[in-house]
Enzyme design. Sequence first.
Site, short mmCIF file in Angstrom:
data_model
loop_
_atom_site.label_atom_id
_atom_site.label_comp_id
_atom_site.label_asym_id
_atom_site.label_seq_id
_atom_site.Cartn_x
_atom_site.Cartn_y
_atom_site.Cartn_z
N ASP A 108 -5.05 19.33 -14.86
CA ASP A 108 -5.35 18.01 -15.43
C ASP A 108 -4.82 18.02 -16.86
O ASP A 108 -5.35 18.68 -17.74
CB ASP A 108 -6.87 17.77 -15.40
CG ASP A 108 -7.25 16.38 -15.93
OD1 ASP A 108 -6.47 15.80 -16.70
OD2 ASP A 108 -8.34 15.89 -15.59
N ARG A 167 0.85 -1.21 0.00
CA ARG A 167 0.00 0.00 0.00
C ARG A 167 0.88 1.25 0.00
O ARG A 167 0.56 2.26 -0.62
CB ARG A 167 -0.96 -0.01 1.20
CG ARG A 167 -1.70 1.32 1.38
CD ARG A 167 -3.07 1.22 2.04
NE ARG A 167 -3.15 0.30 3.14
CZ ARG A 167 -2.64 0.51 4.38
NH1 ARG A 167 -2.01 1.63 4.65
NH2 ARG A 167 -2.77 -0.41 5.32
N LYS A 176 -5.89 6.80 -20.15
CA LYS A 176 -6.03 7.38 -21.48
C LYS A 176 -4.72 7.24 -22.27
O LYS A 176 -4.33 6.13 -22.59
CB LYS A 176 -6.49 8.83 -21.35
CG LYS A 176 -7.64 9.04 -20.33
CD LYS A 176 -8.94 8.35 -20.73
CE LYS A 176 -9.99 8.33 -19.63
NZ LYS A 176 -10.37 9.62 -19.06
N TYR A 214 -13.93 17.45 -17.43
CA TYR A 214 -14.36 16.06 -17.47
C TYR A 214 -15.56 15.88 -16.51
O TYR A 214 -15.51 16.37 -15.38
CB TYR A 214 -13.19 15.16 -17.07
CG TYR A 214 -13.56 13.73 -16.86
CD1 TYR A 214 -14.01 12.95 -17.93
CD2 TYR A 214 -13.48 13.13 -15.61
CE1 TYR A 214 -14.37 11.63 -17.74
CE2 TYR A 214 -13.84 11.81 -15.42
CZ TYR A 214 -14.28 11.07 -16.48
OH TYR A 214 -14.64 9.77 -16.29
C1 LIG Z 1 -10.95 10.07 -17.91
C2 LIG Z 1 -10.58 11.35 -17.32
C3 LIG Z 1 -10.43 11.48 -15.93
C4 LIG Z 1 -10.73 10.34 -14.98
O1 LIG Z 1 -9.87 9.26 -15.11
P1 LIG Z 1 -10.29 7.74 -14.85
O2 LIG Z 1 -9.01 7.02 -15.10
O3 LIG Z 1 -11.39 7.40 -15.81
O4 LIG Z 1 -10.73 7.64 -13.43
C5 LIG Z 1 -10.02 12.70 -15.44
N1 LIG Z 1 -9.77 13.76 -16.26
C6 LIG Z 1 -9.91 13.66 -17.59
C7 LIG Z 1 -9.62 14.84 -18.44
C8 LIG Z 1 -10.32 12.46 -18.17
O5 LIG Z 1 -10.47 12.38 -19.50
#
Ligand SMILES: *Cc1c(COP(=O)(O)O)cnc(C)c1O
Length: 381
Positions: free
Chosen positions: A174, A50, A199, A102
């Site tokens: 982000d 962890r 992604k 998002y």
């Molecule tokens: C998909 C996404 C997230 C969240 O990520 P997960 O891996 O699906 O939890 C956050 N910010 C953006 C811009 C995203 O496209």
Amino acid sequence: MAYHINTKCIYGNNVKNPVDNTGAVSFPIYQTATFSHPDVGSSTGYDYSRLQNPTREQLEKVVASLENGYDAVAFSSGMAAMNALMELFQPGDHILTSNDLYGGTIRIFNHINKKNGIEIEYIDTSDLSLVKKQIKDNTKAIFVESPTNPMMNVTDLQEIAIIAQSHQLLFLVDNTFLSPYFQNPIAFGADVVLHSGTKFLGGHNDTLAGFLVLANETLSERIRFILKTTGSGLAPFDSWLLLRGIKTLAIRMEAQQKNAIAIADWLGTQEKVRNVYYVGLPSHPGYEVSLKQSSGFGSMISFHVNTPETAVQLLRKVRLIQYAESLGGVESLITYPMLQTHADVPEEEREAKGINNTLLRLSVGIEYVEDLIADLAQALE
Ligand SMILES: *Cc1c(COP(=O)(O)O)cnc(C)c1O
């Protein structure tokens, strides 16, 4: 020695595995929950997975090197990373954020963080004087996505960093849509960079992951304490899948962008297509700022079609491009934000941003571009 980013995708800054001396070229998966101690009061440096696991640590080193961060922490998803990030704040704190984000980020802000007493204010962060005006005594951070999901709005990272620094606010970015390959917010003054590793970093639509890249030691210690306490770290096998995915990040990003430019141009010539939102089009309002702060435009395209019927027809008729949530992988995916990623955003808010029944979002993969265009053409017919 600091390597070029293409090399760092494969090795980080360190070719040799510091933990294992077998010479394994592929970093091993340390599938263990715990580690035995050599003596009373001593440790190998690993105690319990962890807190830290060698496979996750290797991945974190690679991601930190890609973003030129002090440290990176790998979480079980992008939202797990977001949740850990928000644990930095206290009830009564105020956070300014982009008004296009998002959908999952809006959900955590509105349903979890607000419940916990954190004030979230959505504004157009591309409007710098508005950002300055909305800063209050209890403002603690500015959170932006650039480009935003799904409307592709661009925020000037350097200018926001200057504003944040002058008010001693944390600047949180982000960076999922461009990945570290095309944009490095820490270079402009960001304190924390968030990635959904699901992604572009993972790149194969097969693993969930998330990252927080920290610009300094203080933030690294705070986030590692939150990780240790809340236990949302990425598992060893998933860490290995991410390490493997990142090896090809540079070539995937280039191939996907090349396809996306061709598709954005083609969409612009289509009778049933109304507006194309792609930051690489000189007509995009964020084009000039993008040129200044990113080395590429990525492969995310949103577009409005003429009628809701055309949108539904296109989603039903695509054969090669798959109708699915998510983005950034080698497989091209098409999304209906209104029903998928942004279904939980109140209708009025959604409509005001242009996320309506004629908006589609396309994540362009690495398939042969003429096959993708032919697929879109037959679906639009
Ligand atoms: C998909 C996404 C997230 C969240 O990520 P997960 O891996 O699906 O939890 C956050 N910010 C953006 C811009 C995203 O496209």
